[in-house]
Motif scaffolding. Structure first.
Motif, short mmCIF file in Angstrom:
data_model
loop_
_atom_site.label_atom_id
_atom_site.label_comp_id
_atom_site.label_asym_id
_atom_site.label_seq_id
_atom_site.Cartn_x
_atom_site.Cartn_y
_atom_site.Cartn_z
N ALA A 113 -21.14 -37.70 22.72
CA ALA A 113 -21.26 -39.04 23.31
C ALA A 113 -20.31 -40.02 22.64
CB ALA A 113 -22.70 -39.53 23.19
N ARG A 114 -20.16 -39.91 21.32
CA ARG A 114 -19.26 -40.82 20.61
C ARG A 114 -17.81 -40.59 21.01
NH1 ARG A 114 -22.79 -39.46 16.37
NH2 ARG A 114 -21.25 -38.02 15.47
N VAL A 115 -17.43 -39.33 21.14
CA VAL A 115 -16.06 -39.01 21.56
C VAL A 115 -15.81 -39.55 22.97
CG1 VAL A 115 -14.53 -37.11 22.26
CG2 VAL A 115 -15.74 -37.01 20.07
N ARG A 116 -16.74 -39.31 23.86
CA ARG A 116 -16.56 -39.77 25.25
C ARG A 116 -16.47 -41.29 25.30
NH1 ARG A 116 -20.35 -40.25 30.16
NH2 ARG A 116 -19.03 -39.69 31.94
N VAL A 167 -3.74 -41.87 24.53
CA VAL A 167 -5.19 -42.01 24.38
C VAL A 167 -5.65 -41.40 23.06
CG1 VAL A 167 -7.43 -41.33 25.33
CG2 VAL A 167 -5.62 -42.09 26.87
N ALA A 168 -5.10 -40.24 22.73
CA ALA A 168 -5.46 -39.59 21.47
C ALA A 168 -5.07 -40.44 20.27
CB ALA A 168 -4.78 -38.21 21.40
N GLU A 169 -3.87 -41.01 20.32
CA GLU A 169 -3.39 -41.85 19.23
C GLU A 169 -4.28 -43.07 19.05
OE1 GLU A 169 0.46 -44.70 18.23
OE2 GLU A 169 0.65 -43.10 19.71
N ARG A 170 -4.64 -43.72 20.15
CA ARG A 170 -5.42 -44.96 20.07
C ARG A 170 -6.88 -44.69 19.68
NH1 ARG A 170 -3.99 -49.56 23.20
NH2 ARG A 170 -1.71 -49.75 23.30
N SER A 171 -7.43 -43.59 20.17
CA SER A 171 -8.86 -43.31 19.97
C SER A 171 -9.16 -42.56 18.69
CB SER A 171 -9.41 -42.50 21.15
OG SER A 171 -8.82 -41.21 21.19
N GLY A 172 -8.15 -41.88 18.13
CA GLY A 172 -8.38 -41.06 16.95
C GLY A 172 -9.01 -39.72 17.28
N VAL A 173 -9.11 -39.40 18.57
CA VAL A 173 -9.63 -38.10 19.02
C VAL A 173 -8.45 -37.16 19.22
CG1 VAL A 173 -10.91 -36.89 20.82
CG2 VAL A 173 -11.62 -39.19 20.13
N HIS A 174 -8.55 -35.95 18.71
CA HIS A 174 -7.44 -35.01 18.77
C HIS A 174 -7.08 -34.70 20.22
CE1 HIS A 174 -4.93 -31.49 17.94
NE2 HIS A 174 -4.88 -31.92 16.69
N GLN A 175 -5.77 -34.54 20.47
CA GLN A 175 -5.32 -34.24 21.83
C GLN A 175 -5.98 -32.99 22.39
OE1 GLN A 175 -1.21 -34.50 23.13
NE2 GLN A 175 -0.66 -35.44 21.18
N THR A 176 -6.12 -31.96 21.55
CA THR A 176 -6.71 -30.71 22.03
C THR A 176 -8.13 -30.92 22.52
OG1 THR A 176 -5.37 -29.46 20.44
CG2 THR A 176 -7.26 -28.33 21.39
N THR A 177 -8.88 -31.79 21.83
CA THR A 177 -10.25 -32.10 22.26
C THR A 177 -10.24 -32.76 23.63
OG1 THR A 177 -10.97 -32.36 19.98
CG2 THR A 177 -12.35 -33.37 21.67
N ALA A 190 -2.35 -31.38 35.28
CA ALA A 190 -2.21 -30.44 34.16
C ALA A 190 -0.77 -30.16 33.79
CB ALA A 190 -2.93 -29.14 34.50
N SER A 191 0.20 -30.96 34.27
CA SER A 191 1.59 -30.69 33.97
C SER A 191 1.93 -30.98 32.52
CB SER A 191 2.49 -31.52 34.89
OG SER A 191 2.27 -32.91 34.68
N ASP A 192 1.11 -31.81 31.84
CA ASP A 192 1.42 -32.17 30.47
C ASP A 192 0.51 -31.48 29.47
OD1 ASP A 192 -0.31 -35.40 30.31
OD2 ASP A 192 -0.79 -33.52 31.33
N VAL A 193 -0.15 -30.39 29.88
CA VAL A 193 -1.00 -29.67 28.96
C VAL A 193 -0.13 -28.90 27.99
CG1 VAL A 193 -2.76 -27.89 28.71
CG2 VAL A 193 -2.82 -29.43 30.68
N PRO A 194 -0.26 -29.15 26.67
CA PRO A 194 0.61 -28.48 25.72
C PRO A 194 0.28 -27.01 25.58
CG PRO A 194 -1.07 -29.72 24.55
CD PRO A 194 -1.23 -30.05 26.01
N SER A 195 1.22 -26.23 25.08
CA SER A 195 1.01 -24.82 24.87
C SER A 195 -0.15 -24.59 23.92
CB SER A 195 2.29 -24.19 24.30
OG SER A 195 2.07 -22.83 24.00
N GLY A 196 -1.07 -23.69 24.33
CA GLY A 196 -2.20 -23.37 23.48
C GLY A 196 -3.43 -24.19 23.76
N ALA A 197 -3.28 -25.28 24.52
CA ALA A 197 -4.44 -26.11 24.84
C ALA A 197 -5.10 -25.58 26.09
CB ALA A 197 -4.04 -27.57 25.03
N THR A 198 -6.42 -25.73 26.15
CA THR A 198 -7.17 -25.26 27.31
C THR A 198 -7.49 -26.42 28.21
OG1 THR A 198 -8.17 -23.51 25.99
CG2 THR A 198 -9.25 -24.07 28.06
N SER A 199 -7.10 -26.35 29.47
CA SER A 199 -7.36 -27.43 30.41
C SER A 199 -8.80 -27.38 30.87
CB SER A 199 -6.44 -27.30 31.63
OG SER A 199 -6.82 -28.20 32.63
N GLY A 200 -9.47 -28.57 30.92
CA GLY A 200 -10.83 -28.64 31.41
C GLY A 200 -10.89 -28.87 32.90
N ALA A 201 -9.76 -29.04 33.56
CA ALA A 201 -9.75 -29.28 35.00
C ALA A 201 -9.82 -27.96 35.73
CB ALA A 201 -8.48 -30.04 35.39
#
Length: 203
Positions: free
Chosen positions: A15-18, A42-52, A120-131
């Motif tokens: 909930a906190r991450v969301r 968004v990751a930079e501003r929120s402090g939440v890792h991009q992979t998450t 999903a065009s900007d999904v980095p290598s190794g990351a799992t897309s949730g879409a």
């Protein structure tokens, strides 16, 4: 009759991450450079890792969808007045108020970004897309809520319009006036759109 239990929301760290990610997206949409919104930013501003973020939402498009749908569900729930006309009029008037209010610009910007964002065009290598669907439709969850409203009317024996007719005859003109004419409409105009919708020939 037993009181209806409130819907459970994710708790704890999820909930906190969301909440943190949602707030950053809203802040970015409110800034002048909103068109540069990206998961990396968004990751930079929120402090939440991009992979998450990628694992949870997959794309900017899906993230924006979740943010706006959550706000609409909480602040402008789909009405259930007991009649089709009552539901449609309350929905249209509330939407007109939302578009005309402080949230209007955010919704319009979100619609523009959510409609045109790459899937999903900007999904980095190794990351799992949730879409699950790369052709994710903007505001799909809100559409499900509106369809449920129409289905309730059909269950009462009324003849509701299709979801597409509702979007084209009521929702689209309200957004169009706000986006291109910079002249949001009032409650009377919103109800007139509902009259137009209900006058369409039914099968």
């Amino acid at each position: 009759m037993a009181a209806q239990q409130p819907a459970r929301r994710p708790g704890g760290r999820t909930a906190r991450v969301r909440a943190a990610v949602h707030q950053v997206v809203l802040d970015l949409l409110a800034e002048e450079g909103w068109s540069d919104l990206s998961i990396a930013l968004v990751a930079e501003r929120s402090g939440v890792h991009q992979t998450t973020i990628y694992r949870r939402w997959g794309t900017v498009q899906a993230l924006i969808d979740d943010v706006i749908t959550e706000r609409l569900t909480r602040l402008s729930p789909v009405p259930d007045t007991g009649t089709l006309r009552g539901d449609l009029e309350e929905y249209a008037v509330r939407l007109a108020e939302d578009v005309a209010g402080a949230r209007g610009a955010l919704f319009l910007r979100a619609a523009m970004l959510g409609t045109h964002a790459g899937a999903a065009s900007d999904v980095p290598s190794g990351a799992t897309s949730g879409a699950e669907d790369p052709a994710h439709v903007y505001m799909l969850d809100r559409g499900v809520q509106l369809q449920a409203m129409l289905d309730r009317a059909a269950g009462r024996g009324e003849s509701p319009p299709t979801l597409l007719e509702l979007l084209e005859v009521v929702q689209a003109p309200l957004y169009f006036h706000a986006a291109f004419f910079n002249r949001p409409v009032g409650a009377d105009h919103a109800r007139a759109l509902v009259d137009r919708l209900l006058s369409l020939p039914r099968p």
